[in-house]
Every structure is written in C-alpha cells, then in structure tokens.
Enzyme design. Structure first.
Site, PDB file in Angstrom:
ATOM      1  N   THR A  56      -2.352  -9.825  33.519  1.00 22.02           N
ATOM      2  CA  THR A  56      -1.397  -8.824  33.995  1.00 22.02           C
ATOM      3  C   THR A  56      -0.867  -7.996  32.828  1.00 22.02           C
ATOM      4  OG1 THR A  56      -0.762 -10.322  35.766  1.00 22.02           O
ATOM      5  CG2 THR A  56       0.762  -8.517  35.287  1.00 22.02           C
ATOM      6  N   CYS A  88       0.744 -13.485   7.822  1.00 22.25           N
ATOM      7  CA  CYS A  88      -0.036 -14.646   8.228  1.00 22.25           C
ATOM      8  C   CYS A  88      -0.318 -15.584   7.069  1.00 22.25           C
ATOM      9  CB  CYS A  88      -1.347 -14.203   8.844  1.00 22.25           C
ATOM     10  SG  CYS A  88      -1.070 -12.996  10.134  1.00 22.25           S
ATOM     11  N   THR A 132      -4.197  -8.773  16.595  1.00 22.95           N
ATOM     12  CA  THR A 132      -5.085  -9.943  16.451  1.00 22.95           C
ATOM     13  C   THR A 132      -6.054 -10.013  17.625  1.00 22.95           C
ATOM     14  OG1 THR A 132      -3.398 -11.130  15.200  1.00 22.95           O
ATOM     15  CG2 THR A 132      -5.138 -12.456  16.190  1.00 22.95           C
ATOM     16  N   SER A 153      -0.803  -2.180  16.949  1.00 22.90           N
ATOM     17  CA  SER A 153       0.137  -3.217  17.383  1.00 22.90           C
ATOM     18  C   SER A 153       1.555  -2.669  17.362  1.00 22.90           C
ATOM     19  CB  SER A 153       0.022  -4.412  16.417  1.00 22.90           C
ATOM     20  OG  SER A 153       0.932  -5.415  16.788  1.00 22.90           O
ATOM     21  N   ALA A 154       2.254  -2.792  18.499  1.00 20.89           N
ATOM     22  CA  ALA A 154       3.560  -2.143  18.654  1.00 20.89           C
ATOM     23  C   ALA A 154       4.603  -2.596  17.641  1.00 20.89           C
ATOM     24  CB  ALA A 154       4.081  -2.386  20.067  1.00 20.89           C
ATOM     25  N   HIS A 155       4.610  -3.905  17.317  1.00 22.35           N
ATOM     26  CA  HIS A 155       5.747  -4.401  16.512  1.00 22.35           C
ATOM     27  C   HIS A 155       5.689  -3.970  15.054  1.00 22.35           C
ATOM     28  CE1 HIS A 155       4.164  -8.136  14.353  1.00 22.35           C
ATOM     29  NE2 HIS A 155       3.131  -7.790  15.091  1.00 22.35           N
ATOM     30  N   GLN A 166      -1.344  -0.963  10.283  1.00 21.81           N
ATOM     31  CA  GLN A 166      -0.243  -0.578   9.385  1.00 21.81           C
ATOM     32  C   GLN A 166      -0.115   0.938   9.231  1.00 21.81           C
ATOM     33  OE1 GLN A 166       2.031  -2.580   8.236  1.00 21.81           O
ATOM     34  NE2 GLN A 166       1.124  -4.597   8.504  1.00 21.81           N
ATOM     35  N   ASN A 205      -2.213  -4.019   4.571  1.00 19.34           N
ATOM     36  CA  ASN A 205      -0.912  -4.608   4.895  1.00 19.34           C
ATOM     37  C   ASN A 205      -0.194  -5.174   3.680  1.00 19.34           C
ATOM     38  OD1 ASN A 205      -3.378  -6.222   5.607  1.00 19.34           O
ATOM     39  ND2 ASN A 205      -1.915  -7.892   5.442  1.00 19.34           N
TER      40      ASN A 205
HETATM   41  N1  PLP Z   1      -4.091  -6.217  11.187  1.00 20.30           N
HETATM   42  C1  PLP Z   1      -3.238  -5.889  10.207  1.00 20.30           C
HETATM   43  C2  PLP Z   1      -3.665  -4.896   9.159  1.00 20.30           C
HETATM   44  C3  PLP Z   1      -1.964  -6.459  10.163  1.00 20.30           C
HETATM   45  O1  PLP Z   1      -1.122  -6.134   9.176  1.00 20.30           O
HETATM   46  C4  PLP Z   1      -1.605  -7.410  11.152  1.00 20.30           C
HETATM   47  C5  PLP Z   1      -0.290  -8.105  11.074  1.00 20.30           C
HETATM   48  O2  PLP Z   1       0.214  -8.375   9.994  1.00 20.30           O
HETATM   49  C6  PLP Z   1      -2.529  -7.709  12.164  1.00 20.30           C
HETATM   50  C7  PLP Z   1      -3.759  -7.100  12.148  1.00 20.30           C
HETATM   51  C8  PLP Z   1      -2.166  -8.662  13.283  1.00 20.30           C
HETATM   52  O3  PLP Z   1      -1.244  -8.016  14.125  1.00 20.30           O
HETATM   53  P1  PLP Z   1      -0.511  -8.715  15.352  1.00 20.30           P
HETATM   54  O4  PLP Z   1       0.710  -9.345  14.802  1.00 20.30           O
HETATM   55  O5  PLP Z   1      -0.199  -7.603  16.293  1.00 20.30           O
HETATM   56  O6  PLP Z   1      -1.466  -9.678  15.978  1.00 20.30           O
END
Ligand code: PLP
Length: 383
Positions: free
Chosen positions: A231, A321, A70, A193-195, A174, A146
């Site tokens: 940081t 989201c 994000t 994004s790591a998670h 993704q 996603n």
């Molecule tokens: N972009 C995509 C394609 C995603 O699937 C997501 C999360 O679902 C995001 C951005 C946002 O990721 P983050 O949770 O790391 O902010």
C-alpha cells in the site's frame, strides 16, 4: 543542540509537515480501494507523480514510490542482475552501502569497481575505455557523495551509457533538495529519499526505465502496475513532494550560493585555526552543505564527535549506516587516504536553515575541544 548531520537525516520541513497532516485528514483511504475515498487517494498520488515527473524531466509512468533509497538501490540491482545473469555490474568505488552491498549480493564476483581519483571524482576515462569492448548489465554512479559531498559527473556518465545502450543508475539521494533535480529523468534509473531533503523518513521514489518491464523487489500486490507491491504511503509521498518543491524554490532563488559561501568561510577559518586539518575532496566541486575533514588529533574521530555532541553539536563520522562501525570508510580509502587518516574523518552537514552564527559557534567549540585535547595529549600538534 545545533544539528549538523543533514546528510544522515534532515529535519522535517514545515511545508512537508503541513502536507503530511493535510493528507492524513483528506486522503484516509487505500489508493487501491474501489470506492470514492480510495479513488481520491489514488488521484492525489497520480497528481504527485505528475509533479515529480515534471521536476525530474521524465514521464509520470516512469516513477514508482518506495520506502527510501535503500529499497530503490536494491530494486535496481536485483532487476539488473536478473535481466542479464552473466554480465558484470560496474559501480563507482564510492557508492553508498545500499548500492555496494546489493551489488555484492546480486552480482557476487561480477561486481567491478570504477576507480575515483584523489579528489573523490569517478574516473570517466576508465568507463569510456571499457565501454568500447565490454557490456556491463548496469553502470551505477551516484550524483553526490554522502560522506564528502563530492559531486560526480553523472550527466556525462549517463550520456556515455546511453550512447552504448547500457542501463545507467544514479543514486541521487544526497543531490535532491540541494541542487536542481532537473535532468535526472534521462537516467535509466534514479533513486531518491525524502528524509534527506526535509521530507518524512521511510518514503522515497525510483525513476525506472521508460521501456521494458521492471522486475519487482517486493511481491504481493498489483500496486504501481505490479512494479512495487504494498500500500502506498500517501501522506509520505505528498509530504515528500512538498519538501522537494520547497527546496527547489530555494535553489531557484539562488539560496545555494550564500550557503556555499558560509561553508567555504568555515573551512578557511577552521584551517587557519588548525592548519593540520585536511579537507576531503578539496579540489572537487562539492555539495554546499557538506564538509568532510580529517582531524589532526592522534585519536579516532569518535572522540571529536562525542566531544562535539557534549558541547551541543550533532556532527557525524561519515555515512549514517557505517557510523559506529570499526571499518575505515571505503570512500576515503578509495580516495587514497590511509586507514589512520580515514579513522580521523569528521563530517559536518548543514541544512538550508543553518545560520552564520551556528557555523561560528561550531568553530569556537572545535577550538575549545582542540585546546583541551592538546593539553591532554602533549604529543599532538594542533597549531
Ligand atoms: N544512498 C545514499 C547516497 C545515502 O546517503 C543514503 C543514506 O544515507 C542511502 C542511499 C539510503 O537512504 P535511505 O535512508 O532512504 O534508505
């Protein structure tokens, strides 16, 4: 509980957990501090940058650490809007809200959507035709969706934009960890994004333009050459790299082919059981872990998700989201589904460790729930 919501957040991989714990012990300092403990943390980050750069195929200096995708998306959109205050932004109609909403915020009415076809694949001819005469500030096309897992022709879009000298942004959130990361270094901007691939939450990376300066989103520090204040999350970054390396090794070993076969077998069996189930993006190449289906029940998708939850399966209605929101998915609407169909979409997203037995158990649970719903709603046809 069987967890099938990896597109929302993938569980922390053991290698990432070990790297995180190790970093907490070995790099307690602030990477900006002037002493040796700080310098050690800074050196660990520099080494991580080097490793990520070689995975993506870019220079280490082109990478900044973020809090997740994000932030990466917001950074790119605000930078592009400031760099060219009168030009439009072109974004695919199926982008994540992190791109859609920041494009809306920073570009307002200068936000233009690139259409997708019924498979959910972006219309590159649309881009090609307009690039002849128009110069957007930025073109944004994600790598893999996603909600549906549909793969986008990001490399072709990147080449078109490079030839026209237009900045190209790929939200590859993704894609990473599921398909090879190599090649993304050629995009002007790339967010990860790591998670989403087994690293910790709250950490990510952004590949930025190799030339010119980046307008920072966050102000207040000179970290990352003034491009992202705050940081750095040293344990998070090192754990993220460990997770990505682990996933890249699975892909290099061909592990994705067997996962793809499991996904496809599940879909065939599901449609044999419930012929009215419709697979979203069926005719497109999709991530090996994602199945998005429109369920036949006349009721909303929440009913399936809640019933599956009670039966011990964590699945989702779409993007993390927008889950729980009443709006039909903009992704499915862009693909031509009606609001009623979109309201019955269920997303199943597996992980590297999902077993054939777990897919089978899910199928059994869907069958049982379907029978229950058919009994309680005589007007619905499940067979
Ligand atoms: N972009 C995509 C394609 C995603 O699937 C997501 C999360 O679902 C995001 C951005 C946002 O990721 P983050 O949770 O790391 O902010």
């Amino acid at each position: 509980m069987i967890y099938l919501d990896h597109n929302a957040s993938a569980p922390l991989l053991p290698s990432a957990r070990a790297a995180w714990l190790d970093a907490v012990d070995h790099f307690p300092g602030n990477p900006s501090s002037p002493h040796r403990i700080g310098a050690r943390a800074e050196a660990a980050l520099a080494e991580a940058r080097q490793r990520l750069a070689s995975i993506l195929g870019c220079a280490p200096h082109d990478l900044i650490w973020t809090s997740g995708a994000t932030e990466g998306c917001n950074t790119v959109l605000q930078h592009a809007a400031a760099a060219d205050p009168s030009a439009p932004v072109w974004i695919s109609a199926v982008e994540h809200p992190a791109v859609r909403e920041s494009a809306r915020h920073y570009f307002g009415s200068r936000r233009v959507e690139i259409p997708v076809d019924g498979r959910g694949v972006v219309d590159l001819d649309w881009v090609k035709a307009r690039l002849v005469a128009q110069r957007p500030a930025l073109v944004a096309i994600m790598a893999a969706n996603n909600e549906t897992g549909v793969l986008q022709p990001w490399a072709e879009a990147q080449a078109l934009c490079a030839a026209a000298e237009i900045p190209f942004f790929c939200d590859a959130t993704q894609w990473f960890g599921r398909r090879p990361a190599r090649g993304f270094g050629s995009c002007t901007f790339v967010a990860g994004s790591a998670h989403k691939f087994g690293g910790p939450r709250g950490v990510g990376f952004l590949k930025v333009a190799a030339t010119g300066s980046l307008r920072p989103l966050l102000l207040g520090g000179q970290q990352l050459e003034g491009r992202r204040a705050g940081t750095e999350n040293v344990p998070g970054v090192l754990a993220m790299l460990a997770a990505l390396a682990w996933c890249e090794a699975q892909i290099a070993d061909g592990g994705d082919a067997s996962r793809l076969a499991l996904r496809d077998q599940f879909v065939v069996q599901l449609q044999a059981m419930l012929p009215l189930v419709r697979l979203n993006g069926a005719a497109a190449d999709r991530l090996w872990n994602t199945v998005s289906v429109v369920m036949p029940d006349g009721d909303c998708r929440q009913r399936w998700v809640v019933k599956l939850d009670k039966a011990g399966f964590a699945v989702s209605t779409g993007s993390a989201c927008s889950s729980g929101s009443e709006q039909p998915s903009h992704v499915l609407i862009a693909m031509g589904l009606t609001p009623s169909e979109a309201s019955r979409a269920v997303r199943i997203s597996s992980g590297w460790t999902t077993t054939p037995e777990e897919w089978r158990e899910l199928l059994n649970a869907i069958q049982k729930i379907g029978e229950g719903l058919a009994d309680s709603n005589a007007s619905a046809d499940f067979r």
